[in-house]
Scaffold this motif. Structure first.
Motif, PDB file in Angstrom:
ATOM      1  N   LEU A 161       0.819  -1.212   0.000  1.00  0.00           N
ATOM      2  CA  LEU A 161       0.000   0.000   0.000  1.00  0.00           C
ATOM      3  C   LEU A 161       0.860   1.272   0.000  1.00  0.00           C
ATOM      4  O   LEU A 161       0.562   2.228  -0.721  1.00  0.00           O
ATOM      5  CB  LEU A 161      -0.953  -0.002   1.196  1.00  0.00           C
ATOM      6  N   LEU A 162       1.932   1.293   0.783  1.00  0.00           N
ATOM      7  CA  LEU A 162       2.822   2.452   0.805  1.00  0.00           C
ATOM      8  C   LEU A 162       3.536   2.643  -0.532  1.00  0.00           C
ATOM      9  O   LEU A 162       3.665   3.760  -1.027  1.00  0.00           O
ATOM     10  CB  LEU A 162       3.847   2.311   1.924  1.00  0.00           C
ATOM     11  N   ILE A 163       3.999   1.553  -1.124  1.00  0.00           N
ATOM     12  CA  ILE A 163       4.647   1.632  -2.437  1.00  0.00           C
ATOM     13  C   ILE A 163       3.680   2.176  -3.468  1.00  0.00           C
ATOM     14  O   ILE A 163       4.022   3.058  -4.267  1.00  0.00           O
ATOM     15  CB  ILE A 163       5.190   0.249  -2.856  1.00  0.00           C
ATOM     16  N   THR A 164       2.465   1.674  -3.462  1.00  0.00           N
ATOM     17  CA  THR A 164       1.445   2.135  -4.405  1.00  0.00           C
ATOM     18  C   THR A 164       1.144   3.611  -4.202  1.00  0.00           C
ATOM     19  O   THR A 164       1.071   4.388  -5.162  1.00  0.00           O
ATOM     20  CB  THR A 164       0.154   1.307  -4.241  1.00  0.00           C
ATOM     21  N   LEU A 165       0.995   4.012  -2.953  1.00  0.00           N
ATOM     22  CA  LEU A 165       0.689   5.406  -2.639  1.00  0.00           C
ATOM     23  C   LEU A 165       1.792   6.340  -3.132  1.00  0.00           C
ATOM     24  O   LEU A 165       1.526   7.316  -3.837  1.00  0.00           O
ATOM     25  CB  LEU A 165       0.497   5.578  -1.129  1.00  0.00           C
ATOM     26  N   PHE A 166       3.033   6.046  -2.786  1.00  0.00           N
ATOM     27  CA  PHE A 166       4.127   6.949  -3.141  1.00  0.00           C
ATOM     28  C   PHE A 166       4.469   6.904  -4.628  1.00  0.00           C
ATOM     29  O   PHE A 166       4.882   7.920  -5.204  1.00  0.00           O
ATOM     30  CB  PHE A 166       5.352   6.675  -2.278  1.00  0.00           C
ATOM     31  N   PHE A 204       2.070  11.809 -10.182  1.00  0.00           N
ATOM     32  CA  PHE A 204       1.244  13.008 -10.307  1.00  0.00           C
ATOM     33  C   PHE A 204       2.019  14.288 -10.023  1.00  0.00           C
ATOM     34  O   PHE A 204       1.810  15.310 -10.670  1.00  0.00           O
ATOM     35  CB  PHE A 204       0.020  12.933  -9.383  1.00  0.00           C
ATOM     36  N   VAL A 205       2.930  14.248  -9.066  1.00  0.00           N
ATOM     37  CA  VAL A 205       3.655  15.453  -8.681  1.00  0.00           C
ATOM     38  C   VAL A 205       4.776  15.789  -9.663  1.00  0.00           C
ATOM     39  O   VAL A 205       4.916  16.920 -10.096  1.00  0.00           O
ATOM     40  CB  VAL A 205       4.217  15.308  -7.244  1.00  0.00           C
ATOM     41  N   GLY A 206       5.588  14.811 -10.034  1.00  0.00           N
ATOM     42  CA  GLY A 206       6.748  15.110 -10.867  1.00  0.00           C
ATOM     43  C   GLY A 206       6.817  14.360 -12.178  1.00  0.00           C
ATOM     44  O   GLY A 206       7.798  14.469 -12.902  1.00  0.00           O
ATOM     45  N   GLY A 207       5.795  13.610 -12.489  1.00  0.00           N
ATOM     46  CA  GLY A 207       5.821  12.768 -13.675  1.00  0.00           C
ATOM     47  C   GLY A 207       5.982  13.517 -14.983  1.00  0.00           C
ATOM     48  O   GLY A 207       6.722  13.101 -15.873  1.00  0.00           O
ATOM     49  N   SER A 208       5.312  14.642 -15.119  1.00  0.00           N
ATOM     50  CA  SER A 208       5.392  15.384 -16.380  1.00  0.00           C
ATOM     51  C   SER A 208       6.772  16.000 -16.564  1.00  0.00           C
ATOM     52  O   SER A 208       7.283  16.068 -17.686  1.00  0.00           O
ATOM     53  CB  SER A 208       4.314  16.469 -16.430  1.00  0.00           C
ATOM     54  N   LYS A 209       7.415  16.406 -15.477  1.00  0.00           N
ATOM     55  CA  LYS A 209       8.764  16.960 -15.575  1.00  0.00           C
ATOM     56  C   LYS A 209       9.764  15.889 -16.005  1.00  0.00           C
ATOM     57  O   LYS A 209      10.643  16.135 -16.826  1.00  0.00           O
ATOM     58  CB  LYS A 209       9.187  17.576 -14.244  1.00  0.00           C
ATOM     59  N   VAL A 210       9.618  14.698 -15.450  1.00  0.00           N
ATOM     60  CA  VAL A 210      10.497  13.595 -15.824  1.00  0.00           C
ATOM     61  C   VAL A 210      10.278  13.219 -17.284  1.00  0.00           C
ATOM     62  O   VAL A 210      11.231  13.037 -18.044  1.00  0.00           O
ATOM     63  CB  VAL A 210      10.265  12.366 -14.911  1.00  0.00           C
ATOM     64  N   ALA A 211       9.019  13.131 -17.704  1.00  0.00           N
ATOM     65  CA  ALA A 211       8.715  12.785 -19.091  1.00  0.00           C
ATOM     66  C   ALA A 211       9.265  13.829 -20.056  1.00  0.00           C
ATOM     67  O   ALA A 211       9.803  13.493 -21.116  1.00  0.00           O
ATOM     68  CB  ALA A 211       7.210  12.638 -19.277  1.00  0.00           C
ATOM     69  N   TYR A 212       9.193  15.101 -19.686  1.00  0.00           N
ATOM     70  CA  TYR A 212       9.731  16.155 -20.549  1.00  0.00           C
ATOM     71  C   TYR A 212      11.252  16.050 -20.643  1.00  0.00           C
ATOM     72  O   TYR A 212      11.823  16.174 -21.719  1.00  0.00           O
ATOM     73  CB  TYR A 212       9.335  17.536 -20.024  1.00  0.00           C
ATOM     74  N   THR A 213      11.905  15.819 -19.504  1.00  0.00           N
ATOM     75  CA  THR A 213      13.358  15.717 -19.499  1.00  0.00           C
ATOM     76  C   THR A 213      13.830  14.522 -20.314  1.00  0.00           C
ATOM     77  O   THR A 213      14.711  14.638 -21.163  1.00  0.00           O
ATOM     78  CB  THR A 213      13.890  15.610 -18.059  1.00  0.00           C
ATOM     79  N   VAL A 214      13.239  13.361 -20.073  1.00  0.00           N
ATOM     80  CA  VAL A 214      13.652  12.149 -20.778  1.00  0.00           C
ATOM     81  C   VAL A 214      13.269  12.217 -22.246  1.00  0.00           C
ATOM     82  O   VAL A 214      14.052  11.859 -23.122  1.00  0.00           O
ATOM     83  CB  VAL A 214      13.038  10.896 -20.104  1.00  0.00           C
ATOM     84  N   GLY A 215      12.088  12.701 -22.533  1.00  0.00           N
ATOM     85  CA  GLY A 215      11.590  12.681 -23.900  1.00  0.00           C
ATOM     86  C   GLY A 215      11.943  13.877 -24.750  1.00  0.00           C
ATOM     87  O   GLY A 215      11.764  13.843 -25.961  1.00  0.00           O
ATOM     88  N   GLY A 216      12.462  14.930 -24.167  1.00  0.00           N
ATOM     89  CA  GLY A 216      12.724  16.106 -24.977  1.00  0.00           C
ATOM     90  C   GLY A 216      14.084  16.732 -24.779  1.00  0.00           C
ATOM     91  O   GLY A 216      14.603  17.375 -25.677  1.00  0.00           O
ATOM     92  N   THR A 217      14.685  16.535 -23.627  1.00  0.00           N
ATOM     93  CA  THR A 217      15.947  17.190 -23.336  1.00  0.00           C
ATOM     94  C   THR A 217      17.141  16.278 -23.611  1.00  0.00           C
ATOM     95  O   THR A 217      18.129  16.711 -24.183  1.00  0.00           O
ATOM     96  CB  THR A 217      15.976  17.653 -21.865  1.00  0.00           C
TER      97      THR A 217
END
Length: 83
Positions: free
Chosen positions: A9-14, A20-33
């Motif tokens: 449950l803790l693994i799933t939660l975090f 949700f908190v940082g996913g889009s930033k990671v996707a932008y960095t990996v996929g565009g930078t």
């Protein structure tokens, strides 16, 4: 000490919270930078090298994460091209 169910449950939660908190930033960095996503040569190298790593590890009965092998390949291509 946590039980197995509490740990899951803790693994799933975090994991969900992190996506949700940082996913889009990671996707932008990996996929565009690191590498340009419109360059098929780079993407082909990433796919081939990660597939090779997964195949080799599977043949040797070693545990491997497909996600980590793809991210490793992206970082490797980024280093090779000087990003």
């Amino acid at each position: 000490m946590l039980t197995f169910k509490q740990s899951i449950l803790l693994i799933t939660l975090f994991t969900t919270l992190g996506a949700f908190v940082g996913g889009s930033k990671v996707a932008y960095t990996v996929g565009g930078t690191i590498i340009p996503v419109h360059n098929m040569e780079y993407l082909s190298i990433v796919l081939f090298s990660s597939a090779l790593a997964v195949t080799f590890a599977s043949l040797k009965a070693l545990p491997i994460s497909t996600t980590q092998s793809v991210i490793g390949a992206i970082i490797g291509v980024g280093i090779a091209r000087g990003s």
